[in-house]
Design a protein around this motif. Structure first.
Motif, PDB file in Angstrom:
ATOM      1  N   MET A  48       0.814  -1.213   0.000  1.00 23.34           N
ATOM      2  CA  MET A  48       0.000   0.000   0.000  1.00 23.34           C
ATOM      3  C   MET A  48       0.847   1.262   0.000  1.00 23.34           C
ATOM      4  N   VAL A  49       1.978   1.255   0.722  1.00 25.55           N
ATOM      5  CA  VAL A  49       2.772   2.486   0.829  1.00 25.55           C
ATOM      6  C   VAL A  49       3.991   2.496  -0.082  1.00 25.55           C
ATOM      7  N   ARG A  50       4.441   1.306  -0.538  1.00 32.05           N
ATOM      8  CA  ARG A  50       5.558   1.171  -1.473  1.00 32.05           C
ATOM      9  C   ARG A  50       6.846   1.812  -0.975  1.00 32.05           C
ATOM     10  N   ASP A  51       7.065   1.746   0.314  1.00 32.00           N
ATOM     11  CA  ASP A  51       8.310   2.247   0.894  1.00 32.00           C
ATOM     12  C   ASP A  51       8.643   1.357   2.084  1.00 32.00           C
ATOM     13  N   ARG A  52       9.822   0.725   2.037  1.00 29.87           N
ATOM     14  CA  ARG A  52      10.162  -0.273   3.046  1.00 29.87           C
ATOM     15  C   ARG A  52      10.234   0.315   4.454  1.00 29.87           C
ATOM     16  N   GLU A  53      10.907   1.449   4.592  1.00 29.55           N
ATOM     17  CA  GLU A  53      11.069   2.041   5.920  1.00 29.55           C
ATOM     18  C   GLU A  53       9.718   2.436   6.512  1.00 29.55           C
ATOM     19  N   THR A  54       8.869   3.030   5.673  1.00 26.26           N
ATOM     20  CA  THR A  54       7.536   3.410   6.140  1.00 26.26           C
ATOM     21  C   THR A  54       6.725   2.180   6.514  1.00 26.26           C
ATOM     22  N   ALA A  55       6.822   1.129   5.691  1.00 23.76           N
ATOM     23  CA  ALA A  55       6.091  -0.109   5.972  1.00 23.76           C
ATOM     24  C   ALA A  55       6.557  -0.734   7.282  1.00 23.76           C
ATOM     25  N   GLU A  56       7.858  -0.692   7.530  1.00 26.19           N
ATOM     26  CA  GLU A  56       8.384  -1.235   8.785  1.00 26.19           C
ATOM     27  C   GLU A  56       7.864  -0.434   9.979  1.00 26.19           C
ATOM     28  N   ASP A  57       7.850   0.893   9.834  1.00 24.55           N
ATOM     29  CA  ASP A  57       7.363   1.746  10.921  1.00 24.55           C
ATOM     30  C   ASP A  57       5.883   1.486  11.200  1.00 24.55           C
ATOM     31  N   LEU A  58       5.090   1.405  10.133  1.00 26.27           N
ATOM     32  CA  LEU A  58       3.654   1.182  10.305  1.00 26.27           C
ATOM     33  C   LEU A  58       3.370  -0.214  10.853  1.00 26.27           C
ATOM     34  N   SER A  59       4.162  -1.197  10.435  1.00 29.59           N
ATOM     35  CA  SER A  59       3.989  -2.556  10.958  1.00 29.59           C
ATOM     36  C   SER A  59       4.309  -2.596  12.445  1.00 29.59           C
ATOM     37  N   GLN A  60       5.405  -1.939  12.820  1.00 28.33           N
ATOM     38  CA  GLN A  60       5.770  -1.888  14.238  1.00 28.33           C
ATOM     39  C   GLN A  60       4.699  -1.166  15.045  1.00 28.33           C
ATOM     40  N   GLU A  61       4.193  -0.075  14.495  1.00 29.88           N
ATOM     41  CA  GLU A  61       3.136   0.672  15.175  1.00 29.88           C
ATOM     42  C   GLU A  61       1.881  -0.183  15.328  1.00 29.88           C
ATOM     43  N   THR A  62       1.620  -1.019  14.318  1.00 26.47           N
ATOM     44  CA  THR A  62       0.467  -1.918  14.381  1.00 26.47           C
ATOM     45  C   THR A  62       0.571  -2.856  15.573  1.00 26.47           C
ATOM     46  N   PHE A  63       1.730  -3.496  15.734  1.00 23.49           N
ATOM     47  CA  PHE A  63       1.876  -4.469  16.814  1.00 23.49           C
ATOM     48  C   PHE A  63       1.924  -3.801  18.189  1.00 23.49           C
ATOM     49  N   ILE A  64       2.440  -2.586  18.251  1.00 27.38           N
ATOM     50  CA  ILE A  64       2.403  -1.850  19.516  1.00 27.38           C
ATOM     51  C   ILE A  64       0.954  -1.560  19.900  1.00 27.38           C
ATOM     52  N   LYS A  65       0.173  -1.154  18.899  1.00 29.58           N
ATOM     53  CA  LYS A  65      -1.239  -0.865  19.157  1.00 29.58           C
ATOM     54  C   LYS A  65      -1.993  -2.135  19.542  1.00 29.58           C
ATOM     55  N   VAL A  66      -1.640  -3.245  18.907  1.00 27.72           N
ATOM     56  CA  VAL A  66      -2.254  -4.532  19.257  1.00 27.72           C
ATOM     57  C   VAL A  66      -1.970  -4.863  20.720  1.00 27.72           C
ATOM     58  N   LEU A  67      -0.712  -4.726  21.128  1.00 33.29           N
ATOM     59  CA  LEU A  67      -0.333  -5.030  22.508  1.00 33.29           C
ATOM     60  C   LEU A  67      -1.096  -4.154  23.493  1.00 33.29           C
ATOM     61  N   ASN A  68      -1.227  -2.879  23.160  1.00 30.22           N
ATOM     62  CA  ASN A  68      -1.882  -1.942  24.073  1.00 30.22           C
ATOM     63  C   ASN A  68      -3.396  -2.071  24.093  1.00 30.22           C
ATOM     64  N   ASN A  69      -3.937  -2.812  23.120  1.00 27.73           N
ATOM     65  CA  ASN A  69      -5.398  -2.900  23.022  1.00 27.73           C
ATOM     66  C   ASN A  69      -5.915  -4.336  23.036  1.00 27.73           C
ATOM     67  N   LEU A  70      -5.110  -5.271  23.506  1.00 34.35           N
ATOM     68  CA  LEU A  70      -5.549  -6.666  23.538  1.00 34.35           C
ATOM     69  C   LEU A  70      -6.828  -6.849  24.352  1.00 34.35           C
ATOM     70  N   ASP A  71      -6.995  -6.043  25.385  1.00 33.10           N
ATOM     71  CA  ASP A  71      -8.197  -6.166  26.213  1.00 33.10           C
ATOM     72  C   ASP A  71      -9.458  -5.781  25.446  1.00 33.10           C
ATOM     73  N   ARG A  72      -9.290  -5.051  24.349  1.00 31.54           N
ATOM     74  CA  ARG A  72     -10.448  -4.636  23.553  1.00 31.54           C
ATOM     75  C   ARG A  72     -10.799  -5.650  22.465  1.00 31.54           C
ATOM     76  N   TYR A  73      -9.924  -6.629  22.261  1.00 30.00           N
ATOM     77  CA  TYR A  73     -10.185  -7.632  21.226  1.00 30.00           C
ATOM     78  C   TYR A  73     -11.318  -8.551  21.661  1.00 30.00           C
TER      79      TYR A  73
END
Length: 202
Positions: A48-73
């Motif tokens: 979707m973003v076609r940039d490796r560094e951006t994709a890595e940042d967004l992927s990392q942000e995704t998993f951080i958000k997952v960890l912080n919101n597991l109680d909402r799953y």
């Protein structure tokens, strides 16, 4: 005395059980979730973003958000759909803030291994093509990715989830948090725009 049975390895557990352990604070359970989904999440975000560094940042942000919101799953939904929903929302927000251009179908431009390149590429070449046919296929693939990159972010997310991640319409609706009818409309419009953009190719 009956010997104690060793618990199964965490990698063999289904997602709901691993999520339950992660909710209780198990770091190994959270690491297993990351190991299980980091590649598909990165692959989707990169396309979707076609940039490796951006994709890595967004992927990392995704998993951080997952960890912080597991109680909402909510276990009534597939964990992977919930995870992709978070990744999709973060990526859509990024794309709305910044126009993203496309690159080639060869995977991340700075992929350091053949495996990482394969993980971020879209295959359009069969194993039985001649060199000329292979070149034509790659040119077609580049045109397709260019056309996908010019779609509205919402259309792009739906078409990639459908045709790259092989998600059902129902799963896509759950991931992008839109009515099923809207998802079908987006995919229909995306296909129409892609056909129009590619009418001069082949």
């Amino acid at each position: 005395m009956t010997p104690l049975t060793a618990p199964p390895p965490i990698s063999s557990l289904p997602d709901p059980e691993i999520v339950a352990l992660a909710r209780k604070g198990s770091e190994s359970a959270y690491r297993e979730l990351v190991a299980r989904y980091e590649r598909p999440v990165f692959s989707l975000v990169f396309r979707m973003v076609r940039d490796r560094e951006t994709a890595e940042d967004l992927s990392q942000e995704t998993f951080i958000k997952v960890l912080n919101n597991l109680d909402r799953y909510s276990p009534e939904f597939k964990f992977s759909s919930w995870l992709f929903k978070i990744a999709n929302n973060l990526t859509i927000d990024h794309l709305r803030r910044r126009r993203v251009d496309t690159v080639s179908i060869e995977g991340a431009p700075d992929a350091v291994t053949s495996e990482s390149a394969k993980a971020t590429s879209i295959a359009v070449v069969s194993g039985n093509e001649s060199p000329l046919e292979e070149l034509e296929s790659r040119e077609l693939g580049t045109a397709i990715e260019g056309a996908i990159a010019r779609l509205r972010p919402e259309y792009r997310a739906c078409i990639l989830l459908r045709h790259v991640e092989d998600r059902s319409y129902e799963e896509i609706a759950e991931i992008v948090k839109l009515p099923l009818g809207t998802v079908k409309t987006y995919i229909h419009r995306a296909r129409h725009e892609l056909r129009a953009a590619l009418e001069d190719v082949r």
